[in-house]
Scaffold this active site. Structure first.
Site, PDB file in Angstrom:
ATOM      1  N   ASP A 198       0.919  -1.291   0.050  1.00  0.00           N
ATOM      2  CA  ASP A 198       0.013   0.052   0.040  1.00  0.00           C
ATOM      3  C   ASP A 198       0.895   1.135   0.073  1.00  0.00           C
ATOM      4  O   ASP A 198       1.736   1.601   1.001  1.00  0.00           O
ATOM      5  CB  ASP A 198      -0.848  -0.018   1.184  1.00  0.00           C
ATOM      6  N   ASP A 209      -3.406   7.283  -3.281  1.00  0.00           N
ATOM      7  CA  ASP A 209      -3.482   6.267  -2.479  1.00  0.00           C
ATOM      8  C   ASP A 209      -3.808   5.030  -3.216  1.00  0.00           C
ATOM      9  O   ASP A 209      -5.030   4.629  -3.752  1.00  0.00           O
ATOM     10  CB  ASP A 209      -4.668   6.226  -1.337  1.00  0.00           C
ATOM     11  N   HIS A 279     -12.502   5.111   1.091  1.00  0.00           N
ATOM     12  CA  HIS A 279     -12.767   6.287   1.862  1.00  0.00           C
ATOM     13  C   HIS A 279     -12.670   7.437   1.078  1.00  0.00           C
ATOM     14  O   HIS A 279     -11.842   7.461   0.015  1.00  0.00           O
ATOM     15  CB  HIS A 279     -11.606   6.406   3.023  1.00  0.00           C
ATOM     16  N   HIS A 287      -8.314  10.023   5.397  1.00  0.00           N
ATOM     17  CA  HIS A 287      -9.401   9.724   5.229  1.00  0.00           C
ATOM     18  C   HIS A 287     -10.690  10.721   5.061  1.00  0.00           C
ATOM     19  O   HIS A 287     -11.973  10.616   5.664  1.00  0.00           O
ATOM     20  CB  HIS A 287      -9.786   8.698   6.728  1.00  0.00           C
ATOM     21  N   GLU A 315     -10.796   0.954  -2.193  1.00  0.00           N
ATOM     22  CA  GLU A 315     -10.134  -0.377  -1.949  1.00  0.00           C
ATOM     23  C   GLU A 315     -10.765  -1.489  -1.384  1.00  0.00           C
ATOM     24  O   GLU A 315     -11.888  -1.356  -0.514  1.00  0.00           O
ATOM     25  CB  GLU A 315      -8.987   0.082  -0.801  1.00  0.00           C
ATOM     26  N   GLU A 409      -6.515  -1.611  -4.698  1.00  0.00           N
ATOM     27  CA  GLU A 409      -6.951  -0.139  -4.422  1.00  0.00           C
ATOM     28  C   GLU A 409      -6.523   0.831  -5.591  1.00  0.00           C
ATOM     29  O   GLU A 409      -5.663   0.670  -6.217  1.00  0.00           O
ATOM     30  CB  GLU A 409      -6.425   0.291  -2.965  1.00  0.00           C
TER      31      GLU A 409
END
Length: 428
Positions: A198, A209, A279, A287, A315, A409
Site C-alpha cells: 500500500d 492512495d 474512503h 480519510h 479499496e 485499491e
C-alpha cells in the site's frame, strides 16, 4: 510504468554526436631543387554542426531516482483512465457547461488536477520497479526502503509541499493492513507469503492512495487475488456522481464472494473483510477529515451519495478467514488528529508535537520516519500524545491466524465530465 515524455530542446552547445568530417585542401605539385614533389595534404575540421530538432531525452534511472518533473518538463502529466458516468449523469461527458466547469477547476491553482496526476505518475513508476525487484529473502525494512527511497526521489520531496502520503503498508498473510516495519524489525519475506503493498504519495497535499498484492504462496491463492482485483474494479465501475455508498458496497460484495479458493480437499469462499472500507480523501487528510465518507465493501443501507468533485480511494480486502479484522501487534502507524485543547505537561511531548506539525501535519507517519528525522527516546512523549487524543495510533489489522488476505485499491476523481481513475496503470 515509465512513460516517454516530450522534452525541451538542448542548449546551443549540445551537438548531434556525428563523426567529424574531414576536408582536404587542394594539393599543388611543385618542383624544389629539380625534384618533383607533392604538396602535403592538410586536414582541417569542419565547424561542429547543430542538428536541427535534436532533443535531450531524459530517462528514468534504475533504481528510480529521476524526479517526474524532469521527465515531464512541460508540466503536463498523463491522465488516468477515463470512465463515462452512467444513467442520468451520462450527459456530462458532452455537456459544454460541464466541460467549462472542468476547465475552470483545472486552471485554478487551488484545485488543479496537475498535482494529482503528478503523484499518480510517481506511484506507477515506483510500483513498477517494486514489482520487479521485490523477492523472498528480503527483509521488510529493505522492501520499505526500496519503495520509499524511490517515492521520495520521484515526487521530489520538499517538506509539506510534496512527499510520502503515508507509511508504506507491507502487511503479510492474515494481516490485512497497517503494518510497516519499525526499527529493529527482522521479519523476512518468504516463499509462501502473500503481501499487500500500500503506497501513498502526495503533491500539495493531494494524496494518491493505491495498493496491490504480491503472492509467492500456493497458486491456488491466485483466485483470492483475482477476487479482490475484480471487486475493486467493480467498485470503481459502480462509483460516480449520485452513486449511493451502500449500493456500491453491495456490488463489491457480489463480485468478491463469487470466488472460491480450493486447497487440497478444502474449499474456502472468498469473503469481504466487512469492517474495512474505502474512503474519501481531502487535502492532507487520507480519510477525508471529520466529514469524510466511507465506501463499504459489503451491502449496507447507507443511502449517502457520492458528489461531483469528490476524491475517493476505492479499496477492497478479501479473506479466506472470518472476513473481519481486529487490532493486534506492535503499532507503527500514527496520525495527528487535532491540536491540544489543554497545555501539554511533558516538555518532550511538546517538542515531539512541534516536529510532527513541521514534518507531517495531518499526514500519517510511522516511527521509522521519526528515526529518520533524528528523533530519539520519543516513545514516552508519543504515548503521551496518543493518550491525550492528539495523535491517533493505528495498530495492525488482522484476520484469523492461518488465513490469507489480499487488497487492491485505486484512487478516483469525480470530475464534472468524467470519472478519472487517476492511479490506473498497465499492471492493475
Amino acid at each position: 510504468m515509465i512513460v516517454p515524455a516530450p522534452v525541451n530542446p538542448p542548449p546551443e552547445d549540445v551537438v548531434d554526436g556525428e563523426e567529424e568530417e574531414e576536408e582536404e585542401e587542394d594539393g599543388v605539385a611543385s618542383k624544389v631543387d629539380g625534384v618533383a614533389g607533392e604538396a602535403k595534404k592538410k586536414k582541417k575540421k569542419k565547424p561542429k554542426k547543430k542538428k536541427k530538432g535534436s532533443t535531450v531525452v531524459v530517462k528514468q534511472s534504475e533504481p528510480p531516482r529521476v524526479g517526474v518533473s524532469l521527465l515531464f518538463p512541460s508540466g503536463v502529466y498523463p491522465e488516468g483512465e477515463l470512465q463515462e458516468y452512467k444513467d442520468d449523469n451520462h450527459y456530462r461527458t458532452t455537456s459544454e457547461e460541464m466541460r467549462a466547469r472542468d476547465r475552470a477547476i483545472d486552471e485554478d491553482p487551488e484545485t488543479t488536477y496537475t498535482n494529482i496526476r503528478r503523484g499518480a505518475e510517481v506511484h506507477r513508476e515506483v510500483r513498477a520497479y517494486a514489482q520487479k525487484v521485490i523477492k523472498p529473502g528480503m527483509t521488510m525494512t529493505e522492501i520499505a526502503n526500496v519503495i520509499e527511497d524511490a517515492s521520495r526521489a520521484l515526487v521530489e520531496e520538499k517538506g509539506l509541499e510534496s512527499g510520502i502520503g503515508f507509511p508504506t503498508g507491507l502487511s503479510l498473510n492474515h494481516c490485512a493492513a497497517h503494518y510497516t516495519p519499525n526499527a529493529g524489525d527482522n521479519i523476512v519475506l518468504k516463499h509462501g507469503d502473500i503481501m499487500k503493498v500500500d503506497i501513498g504519495v502526495h503533491v500539495g497535499g493531494r494524496i494518491v492512495d493505491s495498493a496491490f498484492t504480491m503472492s509467492w504462496a500456493d497458486p491456488a491463492y491466485d483466485e483470492l487475488l483475482k477476487a479482490v482485483k475484480d471487486a475493486t474494479n467493480t467498485g470503481v465501475r459502480e462509483s460516480g456522481i449520485d452513486a449511493r455508498l451502500g449500493e456500491v458496497g453491495a456490488a463489491i460484495q457480489e463480485a468478491m464472494e463469487s470466488y472460491e479458493v480450493t486447497l487440497g480437499t478444502d474449499t474456502h469462499k472468498v469473503k469481504c473483510i466487512e469492517n474495512l472500507n474505502g474512503h474519501s480523501i481531502t487535502k492532507y487528510s487520507i480519510h477525508g477529515g471529520p466529514r469524510g465518507k466511507s465506501v463499504p465493501i459489503v451491502a449496507t443501507g447507507d443511502q449517502t451519495k457520492m458528489e461531483e468533485g469528490e476524491y475517493f480511494a476505492i479499496e477492497t480486502f478479501g479473506s479466506t478467514g472470518r472476513g473481519r479484522v481486529i487490532e493486534e501487534g506492535e503499532v507503527s502507524h500514527y496520525a495527528k488528529m487535532h491540536d491540544p485543547v489543554q497545555p501539554l505537561r511533558l516538555t518532550s511531548a511538546k517538542s515531539l508535537l512541534k516536529s510532527i506539525n513541521q514534518n507531517f501535519g495531518t499526514l500519517p507517519w510511522c516511527r521509522r520516519y521519526l528515526d529518520r528525522l533524528g528523533e530519539t527516546k520519543y516513545l514516552l512523549a508519543l504515548n503521551h500524545l496518543v493518550n491525550a487524543g492528539i495523535v491517533q495510533a493505528y495498530p495492525p489489522l488482522v484476520d484469523r491466524k492461518g488465513s490469507m488476505t489480499a487488497q487492491f485499491e485505486h484512487t478516483l476523481l469525480l470530475r464534472p465530465t468524467v470519472k478519472e481513475v487517476v492511479s490506473r496503470g498497465d499492471d492493475y
